[in-house]
Design a protein around this motif. Structure first.
Motif, PDB file in Angstrom:
ATOM      1  N   LEU A 112       0.828  -1.201   0.000  1.00 41.28           N
ATOM      2  CA  LEU A 112       0.000   0.000   0.000  1.00 41.28           C
ATOM      3  C   LEU A 112       0.869   1.259   0.000  1.00 41.28           C
ATOM      4  O   LEU A 112       0.584   2.211  -0.727  1.00 41.28           O
ATOM      5  CB  LEU A 112      -0.945   0.000   1.204  1.00 41.28           C
ATOM      6  CG  LEU A 112      -1.862   1.213   1.342  1.00 41.28           C
ATOM      7  CD1 LEU A 112      -2.738   1.390   0.098  1.00 41.28           C
ATOM      8  CD2 LEU A 112      -2.729   1.076   2.585  1.00 41.28           C
ATOM      9  N   GLU A 113       1.910   1.273   0.800  1.00 41.97           N
ATOM     10  CA  GLU A 113       2.807   2.425   0.827  1.00 41.97           C
ATOM     11  C   GLU A 113       3.471   2.631  -0.536  1.00 41.97           C
ATOM     12  O   GLU A 113       3.611   3.755  -1.005  1.00 41.97           O
ATOM     13  CB  GLU A 113       3.851   2.265   1.922  1.00 41.97           C
ATOM     14  CG  GLU A 113       3.267   2.419   3.309  1.00 41.97           C
ATOM     15  CD  GLU A 113       4.249   2.120   4.423  1.00 41.97           C
ATOM     16  OE1 GLU A 113       5.131   1.250   4.246  1.00 41.97           O
ATOM     17  OE2 GLU A 113       4.131   2.764   5.475  1.00 41.97           O
ATOM     18  N   LYS A 114       3.867   1.538  -1.173  1.00 37.18           N
ATOM     19  CA  LYS A 114       4.484   1.614  -2.504  1.00 37.18           C
ATOM     20  C   LYS A 114       3.493   2.194  -3.518  1.00 37.18           C
ATOM     21  O   LYS A 114       3.845   3.066  -4.321  1.00 37.18           O
ATOM     22  CB  LYS A 114       4.935   0.213  -2.935  1.00 37.18           C
ATOM     23  CG  LYS A 114       5.556   0.137  -4.294  1.00 37.18           C
ATOM     24  CD  LYS A 114       5.957  -1.303  -4.605  1.00 37.18           C
ATOM     25  CE  LYS A 114       6.302  -1.478  -6.059  1.00 37.18           C
ATOM     26  NZ  LYS A 114       6.548  -2.889  -6.388  1.00 37.18           N
ATOM     27  N   LEU A 139       1.396   6.837  -6.701  1.00 40.70           N
ATOM     28  CA  LEU A 139       0.336   7.786  -7.040  1.00 40.70           C
ATOM     29  C   LEU A 139       0.825   9.217  -6.850  1.00 40.70           C
ATOM     30  O   LEU A 139       0.622  10.073  -7.707  1.00 40.70           O
ATOM     31  CB  LEU A 139      -0.917   7.536  -6.198  1.00 40.70           C
ATOM     32  CG  LEU A 139      -2.052   8.544  -6.367  1.00 40.70           C
ATOM     33  CD1 LEU A 139      -2.540   8.594  -7.812  1.00 40.70           C
ATOM     34  CD2 LEU A 139      -3.194   8.217  -5.420  1.00 40.70           C
ATOM     35  N   ASP A 140       1.484   9.472  -5.724  1.00 44.92           N
ATOM     36  CA  ASP A 140       2.020  10.813  -5.476  1.00 44.92           C
ATOM     37  C   ASP A 140       3.000  11.221  -6.579  1.00 44.92           C
ATOM     38  O   ASP A 140       2.951  12.345  -7.073  1.00 44.92           O
ATOM     39  CB  ASP A 140       2.718  10.874  -4.115  1.00 44.92           C
ATOM     40  CG  ASP A 140       1.765  10.753  -2.944  1.00 44.92           C
ATOM     41  OD1 ASP A 140       0.535  10.951  -3.140  1.00 44.92           O
ATOM     42  OD2 ASP A 140       2.233  10.450  -1.833  1.00 44.92           O
ATOM     43  N   ALA A 141       3.882  10.300  -6.964  1.00 42.35           N
ATOM     44  CA  ALA A 141       4.863  10.596  -8.011  1.00 42.35           C
ATOM     45  C   ALA A 141       4.180  10.840  -9.349  1.00 42.35           C
ATOM     46  O   ALA A 141       4.589  11.720 -10.118  1.00 42.35           O
ATOM     47  CB  ALA A 141       5.866   9.451  -8.120  1.00 42.35           C
ATOM     48  N   THR A 142       3.131  10.071  -9.633  1.00 37.92           N
ATOM     49  CA  THR A 142       2.389  10.259 -10.880  1.00 37.92           C
ATOM     50  C   THR A 142       1.776  11.650 -10.926  1.00 37.92           C
ATOM     51  O   THR A 142       1.884  12.352 -11.937  1.00 37.92           O
ATOM     52  CB  THR A 142       1.288   9.191 -11.027  1.00 37.92           C
ATOM     53  OG1 THR A 142       1.900   7.903 -11.076  1.00 37.92           O
ATOM     54  CG2 THR A 142       0.466   9.404 -12.281  1.00 37.92           C
ATOM     55  N   ILE A 143       1.161  12.059  -9.837  1.00 37.06           N
ATOM     56  CA  ILE A 143       0.519  13.374  -9.794  1.00 37.06           C
ATOM     57  C   ILE A 143       1.562  14.479  -9.910  1.00 37.06           C
ATOM     58  O   ILE A 143       1.379  15.439 -10.653  1.00 37.06           O
ATOM     59  CB  ILE A 143      -0.334  13.518  -8.524  1.00 37.06           C
ATOM     60  CG1 ILE A 143      -1.546  12.584  -8.625  1.00 37.06           C
ATOM     61  CG2 ILE A 143      -0.774  14.970  -8.324  1.00 37.06           C
ATOM     62  CD1 ILE A 143      -2.352  12.458  -7.376  1.00 37.06           C
ATOM     63  N   GLU A 144       2.667  14.326  -9.191  1.00 36.03           N
ATOM     64  CA  GLU A 144       3.724  15.340  -9.258  1.00 36.03           C
ATOM     65  C   GLU A 144       4.333  15.429 -10.650  1.00 36.03           C
ATOM     66  O   GLU A 144       4.793  16.489 -11.058  1.00 36.03           O
ATOM     67  CB  GLU A 144       4.806  15.045  -8.226  1.00 36.03           C
ATOM     68  CG  GLU A 144       4.367  15.299  -6.806  1.00 36.03           C
ATOM     69  CD  GLU A 144       5.410  14.885  -5.779  1.00 36.03           C
ATOM     70  OE1 GLU A 144       6.575  14.647  -6.150  1.00 36.03           O
ATOM     71  OE2 GLU A 144       5.044  14.801  -4.599  1.00 36.03           O
ATOM     72  N   GLY A 145       4.334  14.320 -11.375  1.00 36.74           N
ATOM     73  CA  GLY A 145       4.939  14.291 -12.701  1.00 36.74           C
ATOM     74  C   GLY A 145       4.012  14.703 -13.833  1.00 36.74           C
ATOM     75  O   GLY A 145       4.402  14.677 -14.994  1.00 36.74           O
TER      76      GLY A 145
END
Length: 99
Positions: A38-40, A45-51
């Motif tokens: 879940l953490e992974k 998801l956070d990286a996708t949004i930031e990118g």
């Protein structure tokens, strides 16, 4: 079709719920592999949004976000299913169909 604000709110709600579920699962100290997954997925998801090329409209980039959202939902499902018998207020985990 959801409006841009609705999509952005849904993603933010998912991130908040994921953070809360991670905290509960960590406190339960019995979800090692599931919690790591879940953490992974949450970090992805956070990286996708930031990118995203444009932070102005999350909904315009929905196609890029959905695989990460689905991964978070699928990673959360076994934890939620395990917690539900002891806590009836935990809603059923519903994952979207894969396309």
């Amino acid at each position: 079709t959801a409006g841009s604000d609705a999509v952005e709110k849904a993603v933010l709600d998912l991130q908040t719920a994921t953070d809360n579920l991670i905290a509960v699962a960590a406190a339960e100290n019995q979800f090692g592999p599931q919690l790591a997954e879940l953490e992974k997925a949450s970090t992805s998801l956070d990286a996708t949004i930031e990118g995203l090329p444009s932070q102005d409209s999350v909904s315009a980039n929905l196609g890029e976000i959905m695989p990460s959202v689905t991964a978070v939902e699928q990673a959360a499902k076994p934890i939620m299913d395990s917690l539900r018998p002891g806590c009836p207020s935990v809603p059923p985990a519903v994952t979207p169909p894969t396309s």
